[in-house]
Design an enzyme around this catalytic site. Structure first.
Site, PDB file in Angstrom:
ATOM      1  N   THR A 135       6.131 -60.578 -32.056  1.00 24.35           N
ATOM      2  CA  THR A 135       6.699 -60.794 -33.382  1.00 24.35           C
ATOM      3  C   THR A 135       6.709 -59.506 -34.207  1.00 24.35           C
ATOM      4  OG1 THR A 135       4.629 -61.334 -34.506  1.00 24.35           O
ATOM      5  CG2 THR A 135       5.735 -63.120 -33.320  1.00 24.35           C
ATOM      6  N   CYS A 136       7.367 -59.564 -35.342  1.00 30.21           N
ATOM      7  CA  CYS A 136       7.451 -58.405 -36.224  1.00 30.21           C
ATOM      8  C   CYS A 136       6.236 -58.268 -37.127  1.00 30.21           C
ATOM      9  CB  CYS A 136       8.720 -58.474 -37.070  1.00 30.21           C
ATOM     10  SG  CYS A 136       8.720 -59.848 -38.249  1.00 30.21           S
ATOM     11  N   ASP A 137       5.273 -59.167 -37.005  1.00 28.14           N
ATOM     12  CA  ASP A 137       4.096 -59.160 -37.863  1.00 28.14           C
ATOM     13  C   ASP A 137       3.025 -58.233 -37.294  1.00 28.14           C
ATOM     14  OD1 ASP A 137       1.787 -59.769 -39.357  1.00 28.14           O
ATOM     15  OD2 ASP A 137       2.469 -61.814 -39.696  1.00 28.14           O
TER      16      ASP A 137
END
EC number: 4.1.1.17
Length: 394
Positions: free
Chosen positions: A336-338
């Site tokens: 994910t982009c987190d």
């Protein structure tokens, strides 16, 4: 060798091991790798060792095939916390016993459990919850377990912080159960992933006063779960040690031996029964970016700080074939982009691990898929069965 991966239904795809799976499918997506023989073996040992009824905690893994494998090993009762879990048990195992053991339930859930799913066993930890069950459920062959709060026993997740009546409250609730002419039981839970067998004996000392103080004829005691799994670098006592403490705890508490025992293992039954085949999508020095992470099936290290076993999967002809490079620790990031999609514990892998390699991560059978999200659109739904042993936890 595998069945034809193109024509075989997903539920029947079987491979000898993860290397054969990677060679046949070359998946760029995460794949659940179930080991039915492992689930059956662990469950069979539990059923044969525990001196009472083994009730599987469905919250750990609701996969229908897992429920079926447990039943094949002798598990005939299931601890459920929601209508979804009750429905899953009824659909896969219509003759099994579904116990509604969440201490806090909505009236709508009680109504459906009573009239649609024929549930007769409930757990409460307050007089208000008991009144709710009495008002909504029509049947009067109910069995009511009253959950008692017990001291923390060094578990990874303490549960009496949220649930459990005091001794005085438990006696009052049980007396009301007796007045209604219902079957009565006492329940407790020492917490998830408890490494201390003595915690069970301590809990029995707490409920002893409840058992003696109530007018109810308590014929069953549910000792809950808490039975641990030996994660990498975290050895645990054998199941037999926990059983000894349970038996001795009941004896020291002066509770009659003919009072039946129940337990609710979840993690201990299914953790080793499933692994996840992930792929390396990028390497930056000692950092690996995988197609699964803490928002997917690898949240257990994040929450409990356990170290999951991992091994490199590299079929012949891919990235030079099997690696004989020395091992080193790698920091693991999810897809994910987190920035929080980062495992707090490293994977120890061959130093030449590269983009395109696969990593088999073990012990995700408990709370892997159960806690997975679809954050950023990343999720896993491919499932296969493997015939070998899971990754080593050493």
């Amino acid at each position: 060798m595998a069945d034809n991966p193109v024509t075989e239904p997903r539920s029947r795809r079987r491979f000898s091991d993860a290397t054969a799976l990677a060679a046949a499918l070359r998946p760029s997506y995460p794949v659940y790798c179930f080991r039915p023989h492992k689930v059956r073996a662990v469950a069979r040992h539990f059923v044969e060792t525990f001196p009472g009824k083994v009730v599987y905690a469905v919250k750990c893994n609701i996969e229908p095939r897992v429920l079926g494998w447990l039943a094949e090993a002798g598990v005939t009762a299931f601890d459920t916390a929601s209508l979804t879990e009750i429905a899953a048990v009824r659909e896969r195992l219509p003759d099994a016993d579904a116990l509604f053991m969440h201490p806090v339930k909505s009236r709508a859930a009680i109504l459906a459990a009573d009239r649609v799913y024929d549930v007769s066993t409930y757990c409460v930890d307050s007089m208000a919850e008991l009144e709710k069950v009495l008002q909504v459920a029509r049947r009067r062959d109910l069995k009511i377990f009253v959950r008692v709060a017990t001291p923390g026993g060094g578990a990874a997740f303490e549960l009496s912080i949220k649930f459990g009546a005091t001794q005085a409250e438990a006696v009052e609730i049980l007396d009301r159960v007796a007045e209604e002419g219902l079957q009565a039981g006492i329940a407790f839970h020492i917490g998830s992933q408890c490494l201390n067998p003595r915690a069970f004996r301590t809990a029995f000392a707490v409920i002893a006063d409840v058992w003696r103080g109530t007018k109810a004829d308590v014929r069953e005691i549910d000792v809950g779960g808490g039975f641990p799994v030996a994660y990498a670098g975290q050895p645990v006592p054998p199941l037999e040690d926990f059983v000894t403490e349970i038996v001795e705890g009941r004896r020291e508490a002066g509770i009659d031996e003919d009072v039946a025992l129940l337990c609710e293992p979840g993690r201990a039954l299914v953790a080793d029964g499933c692994s996840m085949l992930c792929q390396v999508h990028l390497r930056k020095g000692d950092r690996l970016y995988l197609n699964d992470g803490v928002y997917g099936n690898l949240s257990e290290p994040y929450w409990s700080r356990v170290r999951l076993p991992a091994r490199l999967i590299r079929p012949e002809g891919i990235n030079g074939g099997v690696s004989d490079a020395p091992l080193q620790d790698f920091t693991i990031f999810g897809p994910t982009c987190d920035g929080n999609d980062l495992l707090p514990t490293p994977f120890r892998l061959p130093a030449d691990v590269s983009e395109g390699d696969w990593i088999e991560v073990g012990q995700i059978g408990a709370y892997g898929a159960a806690l997975a999200t679809r954050f950023n659109g990343f999720f896993a739904d491919a499932q296969v069965e493997l015939a070998d042993e899971p990754p080593d936890t050493a």
